[in-house]
Design an enzyme around this catalytic site. Sequence first.
Site, PDB file in Angstrom:
ATOM      1  N   SER A  50       0.848  -1.195   0.000  1.00  0.00           N
ATOM      2  CA  SER A  50       0.000   0.000   0.000  1.00  0.00           C
ATOM      3  C   SER A  50       0.878   1.237   0.000  1.00  0.00           C
ATOM      4  O   SER A  50       2.102   1.151   0.086  1.00  0.00           O
ATOM      5  CB  SER A  50      -0.933   0.016   1.230  1.00  0.00           C
ATOM      6  OG  SER A  50      -0.179   0.179   2.415  1.00  0.00           O
ATOM      7  N   SER A 175      11.947  10.649   6.225  1.00  0.00           N
ATOM      8  CA  SER A 175      10.900  11.646   6.440  1.00  0.00           C
ATOM      9  C   SER A 175      11.536  12.975   6.794  1.00  0.00           C
ATOM     10  O   SER A 175      12.564  13.016   7.484  1.00  0.00           O
ATOM     11  CB  SER A 175       9.987  11.209   7.589  1.00  0.00           C
ATOM     12  OG  SER A 175       9.161  12.290   8.001  1.00  0.00           O
ATOM     13  N   TYR A 201       9.655   8.104  15.931  1.00  0.00           N
ATOM     14  CA  TYR A 201       9.677   7.891  14.478  1.00  0.00           C
ATOM     15  C   TYR A 201      10.660   8.868  13.819  1.00  0.00           C
ATOM     16  O   TYR A 201      11.470   8.476  12.972  1.00  0.00           O
ATOM     17  CB  TYR A 201       8.267   8.100  13.932  1.00  0.00           C
ATOM     18  CG  TYR A 201       8.121   7.996  12.430  1.00  0.00           C
ATOM     19  CD1 TYR A 201       7.989   6.761  11.806  1.00  0.00           C
ATOM     20  CD2 TYR A 201       8.085   9.146  11.633  1.00  0.00           C
ATOM     21  CE1 TYR A 201       7.830   6.664  10.426  1.00  0.00           C
ATOM     22  CE2 TYR A 201       7.929   9.066  10.266  1.00  0.00           C
ATOM     23  CZ  TYR A 201       7.797   7.826   9.664  1.00  0.00           C
ATOM     24  OH  TYR A 201       7.646   7.741   8.302  1.00  0.00           O
ATOM     25  N   LYS A 205      14.061   8.109  11.695  1.00  0.00           N
ATOM     26  CA  LYS A 205      14.278   8.631  10.349  1.00  0.00           C
ATOM     27  C   LYS A 205      15.604   9.402  10.256  1.00  0.00           C
ATOM     28  O   LYS A 205      16.259   9.391   9.207  1.00  0.00           O
ATOM     29  CB  LYS A 205      13.090   9.505   9.918  1.00  0.00           C
ATOM     30  CG  LYS A 205      11.794   8.698   9.770  1.00  0.00           C
ATOM     31  CD  LYS A 205      11.940   7.638   8.703  1.00  0.00           C
ATOM     32  CE  LYS A 205      10.813   6.660   8.628  1.00  0.00           C
ATOM     33  NZ  LYS A 205      10.945   5.698   7.530  1.00  0.00           N
ATOM     34  N   THR A 234      -1.593   8.550   2.779  1.00  0.00           N
ATOM     35  CA  THR A 234      -1.373   7.102   2.751  1.00  0.00           C
ATOM     36  C   THR A 234      -2.125   6.449   3.904  1.00  0.00           C
ATOM     37  O   THR A 234      -2.460   7.103   4.898  1.00  0.00           O
ATOM     38  CB  THR A 234       0.113   6.762   2.894  1.00  0.00           C
ATOM     39  OG1 THR A 234       0.555   7.169   4.202  1.00  0.00           O
ATOM     40  CG2 THR A 234       0.953   7.468   1.829  1.00  0.00           C
TER      41      THR A 234
END
Length: 323
Positions: A50, A175, A201, A205, A234
């Site tokens: 996805s 990101s 997160y 990254k 997304t």
Amino acid sequence: MSWYRNAVWFVKGLREYTRSGYESASKHFDPADVEVNVAGRSFLVTGANSGIGKAAATEVARRGGTVHLVCRNKERAEAAKGEIVTETGNQNIFLHIVDISNPKEIWKFAENFENEHKLHVLINNAGCMVNNRELTEDGLEKNFATNTLGTYILTTALLPLLEKEADARVITVSSGGMLVQKLNISDLQSGNGTFDGVMVYAQNKRQQVVLTEQWAKAHRNIHFSVMHPGWADTPAVRSSMPDFYQRMKNTLRTEAQGADTVVWLAVSSEATKLSSGLFFQDRQPVPTHLPLASTHSPPEDEEKLMEVLEEFSQKFKSASLGT
């Protein structure tokens, strides 16, 4: 200082990371860069069922590449594979079920893959943002296990295969959130203090950017790059950042727009004219630090990160092989 970084980053994001930012940047793209035939070249895309991973896999398949989809969920992966084959007419799409948060599983997969396939381009796209501190069956914090250690193990395990091929490439989907984080090697598994999934997160990254820079120095025959896809609509953004999604949903990029630079880095001859180890946004190398943000780390911290990840990697390699 953290409030300053966050404020500067958000203003930058509104200007550059949204759909309008992509539309503005894309006026300077050369369509010929990606109008290529990559038949005969083999691509592996993680997290390909996805979002940006699937969009990138579809565009590579459309250009004739052999595509290996590495996914965790078998049912969703099979559906994605069917859609890619139907949309592109490319039958050379292969499916591998692997949990990138499971180091032993990655090692087993890599050993088998090396014996059966060739590989020209690795796209590290799989990632997660878990907002509460969760441990995997191996006792690893889940964001770190997936985003950092999983990326490290898969890449290093496949380097010998990549080294055999001409024009080999490794692209990691990072990101822009990493811009608010300085590398922190003292708490890689986020066990201290209040757990903030978004900041964990972002730290992961930042670690991916450091990995890319370090790999580029060590492996001169492979072109490494790391990129920011912008703020894209997304499934991962909807599920992991629902408040952000609700505020920003009318301005988010499409999945294809988010994947554009991944595809460009994977197939364009222009990409490899630029130095290995750079951070990209909208087909351009961009700085890895905000002005005055104090996010630079000393070289010894970056080397220590690589050492710690290698220790983890070898430990789980031994476990996966039963030695």
